[in-house]
Design a protein around this motif. Sequence first.
Motif, PDB file in Angstrom:
ATOM      1  N   ALA A  15       0.832  -1.208   0.000  1.00  0.00           N
ATOM      2  CA  ALA A  15       0.000   0.000   0.000  1.00  0.00           C
ATOM      3  C   ALA A  15       0.866   1.258   0.000  1.00  0.00           C
ATOM      4  O   ALA A  15       0.592   2.215  -0.736  1.00  0.00           O
ATOM      5  CB  ALA A  15      -0.942  -0.005   1.205  1.00  0.00           C
ATOM      6  N   ILE A  18       2.318   1.783  -3.465  1.00  0.00           N
ATOM      7  CA  ILE A  18       1.327   2.273  -4.422  1.00  0.00           C
ATOM      8  C   ILE A  18       1.061   3.758  -4.203  1.00  0.00           C
ATOM      9  O   ILE A  18       0.964   4.531  -5.162  1.00  0.00           O
ATOM     10  CB  ILE A  18       0.027   1.448  -4.327  1.00  0.00           C
ATOM     11  N   VAL A  19       0.958   4.174  -2.941  1.00  0.00           N
ATOM     12  CA  VAL A  19       0.750   5.598  -2.647  1.00  0.00           C
ATOM     13  C   VAL A  19       1.941   6.412  -3.156  1.00  0.00           C
ATOM     14  O   VAL A  19       1.768   7.475  -3.766  1.00  0.00           O
ATOM     15  CB  VAL A  19       0.524   5.832  -1.136  1.00  0.00           C
ATOM     16  N   ARG A  22       1.675   6.764  -6.862  1.00  0.00           N
ATOM     17  CA  ARG A  22       0.629   7.736  -7.221  1.00  0.00           C
ATOM     18  C   ARG A  22       1.144   9.171  -7.073  1.00  0.00           C
ATOM     19  O   ARG A  22       0.904  10.026  -7.931  1.00  0.00           O
ATOM     20  CB  ARG A  22      -0.599   7.518  -6.343  1.00  0.00           C
ATOM     21  N   ALA A  50      -3.158   3.768 -10.238  1.00  0.00           N
ATOM     22  CA  ALA A  50      -2.574   3.618  -8.906  1.00  0.00           C
ATOM     23  C   ALA A  50      -3.656   3.725  -7.831  1.00  0.00           C
ATOM     24  O   ALA A  50      -3.647   2.975  -6.851  1.00  0.00           O
ATOM     25  CB  ALA A  50      -1.483   4.655  -8.676  1.00  0.00           C
ATOM     26  N   HIS A  51      -4.587   4.645  -8.020  1.00  0.00           N
ATOM     27  CA  HIS A  51      -5.695   4.786  -7.073  1.00  0.00           C
ATOM     28  C   HIS A  51      -6.517   3.495  -7.015  1.00  0.00           C
ATOM     29  O   HIS A  51      -6.849   3.007  -5.925  1.00  0.00           O
ATOM     30  CB  HIS A  51      -6.582   5.966  -7.470  1.00  0.00           C
ATOM     31  N   GLN A  53      -5.534   0.486  -7.824  1.00  0.00           N
ATOM     32  CA  GLN A  53      -4.711  -0.545  -7.192  1.00  0.00           C
ATOM     33  C   GLN A  53      -4.746  -0.394  -5.676  1.00  0.00           C
ATOM     34  O   GLN A  53      -4.884  -1.378  -4.942  1.00  0.00           O
ATOM     35  CB  GLN A  53      -3.267  -0.461  -7.690  1.00  0.00           C
ATOM     36  N   PHE A  54      -4.621   0.842  -5.215  1.00  0.00           N
ATOM     37  CA  PHE A  54      -4.639   1.084  -3.777  1.00  0.00           C
ATOM     38  C   PHE A  54      -5.965   0.636  -3.170  1.00  0.00           C
ATOM     39  O   PHE A  54      -5.986  -0.002  -2.110  1.00  0.00           O
ATOM     40  CB  PHE A  54      -4.390   2.560  -3.457  1.00  0.00           C
ATOM     41  N   GLU A  55      -7.062   0.959  -3.818  1.00  0.00           N
ATOM     42  CA  GLU A  55      -8.375   0.587  -3.283  1.00  0.00           C
ATOM     43  C   GLU A  55      -8.506  -0.928  -3.153  1.00  0.00           C
ATOM     44  O   GLU A  55      -9.049  -1.421  -2.163  1.00  0.00           O
ATOM     45  CB  GLU A  55      -9.496   1.155  -4.158  1.00  0.00           C
ATOM     46  N   GLU A  58      -6.217  -1.969  -0.288  1.00  0.00           N
ATOM     47  CA  GLU A  58      -6.737  -1.468   0.990  1.00  0.00           C
ATOM     48  C   GLU A  58      -7.870  -2.346   1.510  1.00  0.00           C
ATOM     49  O   GLU A  58      -7.937  -2.643   2.710  1.00  0.00           O
ATOM     50  CB  GLU A  58      -7.202  -0.016   0.833  1.00  0.00           C
ATOM     51  N   ARG A  61      -6.209  -5.347   2.804  1.00  0.00           N
ATOM     52  CA  ARG A  61      -5.410  -5.006   3.986  1.00  0.00           C
ATOM     53  C   ARG A  61      -6.289  -4.901   5.230  1.00  0.00           C
ATOM     54  O   ARG A  61      -5.959  -5.454   6.285  1.00  0.00           O
ATOM     55  CB  ARG A  61      -4.659  -3.690   3.758  1.00  0.00           C
TER      56      ARG A  61
END
Length: 71
Positions: A15, A18-19, A22, A50-51, A53-55, A58, A61
């Motif tokens: 995470a 990825i942030v 972004r 990237a957003h 992917q993060f979602e 997350e 996670r």
Amino acid sequence: MDDSAGLLHALEALALGIVGKRLLWRSLAAIAPNLVALQGTDFDELEKRAHDQFERVETLRIQTAQDAFRI
């Protein structure tokens, strides 16, 4: 805790990566007008990816954290 603690640790690191990616796309988009090598790159699309992917990470996670610390 079991193997979910290790998975949680890995997801935390993913995470963060990825942030960071972004934020890199945002920075490069800001300077792209001044650098020919960056022109033509769709930084908005890269940031959106990237957003997304993060979602996805997350969601996993948070679920893993709940599993890892279930009493």
